[in-house]
Design a protein around this motif. Structure first.
Motif, PDB file in Angstrom:
ATOM      1  N   LEU A 222      21.023 130.940  68.989  1.00 13.99           N
ATOM      2  CA  LEU A 222      20.610 129.793  68.182  1.00 13.99           C
ATOM      3  C   LEU A 222      21.817 128.995  67.710  1.00 13.99           C
ATOM      4  CD1 LEU A 222      18.373 128.153  66.865  1.00 13.99           C
ATOM      5  CD2 LEU A 222      18.342 129.830  65.001  1.00 13.99           C
ATOM      6  N   MET A 223      22.864 129.682  67.296  1.00 14.06           N
ATOM      7  CA  MET A 223      24.076 128.979  66.866  1.00 14.06           C
ATOM      8  C   MET A 223      24.699 128.186  68.021  1.00 14.06           C
ATOM      9  SD  MET A 223      26.079 131.417  64.212  1.00 14.06           S
ATOM     10  CE  MET A 223      27.208 130.091  63.802  1.00 14.06           C
ATOM     11  N   LEU A 224      24.729 128.795  69.201  1.00 10.89           N
ATOM     12  CA  LEU A 224      25.293 128.107  70.365  1.00 10.89           C
ATOM     13  C   LEU A 224      24.411 126.941  70.807  1.00 10.89           C
ATOM     14  CD1 LEU A 224      26.600 131.200  72.352  1.00 10.89           C
ATOM     15  CD2 LEU A 224      27.923 129.608  70.936  1.00 10.89           C
TER      16      LEU A 224
ATOM     17  N   THR B 224      31.468 123.378  63.619  1.00 12.69           N
ATOM     18  CA  THR B 224      31.221 124.496  62.694  1.00 12.69           C
ATOM     19  C   THR B 224      30.455 125.622  63.373  1.00 12.69           C
ATOM     20  OG1 THR B 224      31.245 123.009  60.786  1.00 12.69           O
ATOM     21  CG2 THR B 224      30.166 125.138  60.482  1.00 12.69           C
ATOM     22  N   CYS B 225      29.351 125.288  64.039  1.00 15.49           N
ATOM     23  CA  CYS B 225      28.536 126.337  64.674  1.00 15.49           C
ATOM     24  C   CYS B 225      29.297 127.032  65.798  1.00 15.49           C
ATOM     25  CB  CYS B 225      27.230 125.756  65.195  1.00 15.49           C
ATOM     26  SG  CYS B 225      26.046 125.373  63.885  1.00 15.49           S
ATOM     27  N   LEU B 226      29.956 126.272  66.637  1.00 12.57           N
ATOM     28  CA  LEU B 226      30.703 126.877  67.736  1.00 12.57           C
ATOM     29  C   LEU B 226      31.849 127.727  67.200  1.00 12.57           C
ATOM     30  CD1 LEU B 226      30.869 127.082  70.799  1.00 12.57           C
ATOM     31  CD2 LEU B 226      32.385 125.090  70.762  1.00 12.57           C
ATOM     32  N   GLY B 227      32.561 127.203  66.215  1.00 15.77           N
ATOM     33  CA  GLY B 227      33.683 127.929  65.627  1.00 15.77           C
ATOM     34  C   GLY B 227      33.261 129.200  64.929  1.00 15.77           C
ATOM     35  N   MET B 228      32.187 129.120  64.148  1.00 13.11           N
ATOM     36  CA  MET B 228      31.731 130.309  63.427  1.00 13.11           C
ATOM     37  C   MET B 228      31.144 131.349  64.374  1.00 13.11           C
ATOM     38  SD  MET B 228      30.389 129.134  59.688  1.00 13.11           S
ATOM     39  CE  MET B 228      30.611 130.791  59.030  1.00 13.11           C
ATOM     40  N   ALA B 229      30.455 130.897  65.419  1.00 12.98           N
ATOM     41  CA  ALA B 229      29.885 131.840  66.386  1.00 12.98           C
ATOM     42  C   ALA B 229      30.992 132.585  67.117  1.00 12.98           C
ATOM     43  CB  ALA B 229      28.990 131.108  67.386  1.00 12.98           C
ATOM     44  N   SER B 230      32.031 131.861  67.498  1.00 14.15           N
ATOM     45  CA  SER B 230      33.080 132.467  68.323  1.00 14.15           C
ATOM     46  C   SER B 230      34.137 133.219  67.526  1.00 14.15           C
ATOM     47  CB  SER B 230      33.749 131.397  69.192  1.00 14.15           C
ATOM     48  OG  SER B 230      34.415 130.451  68.391  1.00 14.15           O
ATOM     49  N   THR B 231      34.185 133.021  66.232  1.00 13.34           N
ATOM     50  CA  THR B 231      35.169 133.763  65.438  1.00 13.34           C
ATOM     51  C   THR B 231      34.474 134.612  64.371  1.00 13.34           C
ATOM     52  OG1 THR B 231      35.534 131.861  63.992  1.00 13.34           O
ATOM     53  CG2 THR B 231      37.093 132.164  65.805  1.00 13.34           C
TER      54      THR B 231
END
Length: 110
Positions: free
Chosen positions: A45-47, A21-28
């Motif tokens: 922080l998300m990464l 979730t965090c990686l996906g939301m950060a990158s998109t």
């Protein structure tokens, strides 16, 4: 493979879900939304949250007692990430996923 109790399996699942979730939301989501979503502190922080979640899941899967340390840190980082996502707004999925992961990791760290 070592014996894993149900609580640990659930924590691994929460960690992997939070990582995704965090990686996906950060990158998109964040990159597309711009503004507060891409402020360096928030994005880092998300990464970091994604990485500590992945690491905690890995340590539990390895069966090392050191998972207690990574899970304790994971709970702290997830809570910080949830607060940051809440402040940025429009990130409820991340907020909820981080809080569930933090709660699960606190149990594993004890």
């Amino acid at each position: 493979m070592h014996q894993m109790n149900r609580e640990m399996r659930a924590c691994i699942e929460e960690c992997l879900r939070c990582y995704q979730t965090c990686l996906g939301m950060a990158s998109t989501h964040c990159l597309e939304a711009g503004g507060k979503h891409v402020e360096p502190r928030h994005l880092r922080l998300m990464l970091a949250c994604a990485e500590i979640c992945r690491t905690s899941a890995h340590f539990m899967l390895l069966g090392t007692e050191h998972h207690k340390h990574t899970c304790a840190e994971c709970a702290d980082v997830c809570e910080d990430c949830a607060k940051s996502c809440e402040q940025v707004g429009d990130m409820q999925e991340c907020v909820e996923t981080c809080r569930r992961c933090a709660e699960s990791c606190r149990k594993m760290a004890a």
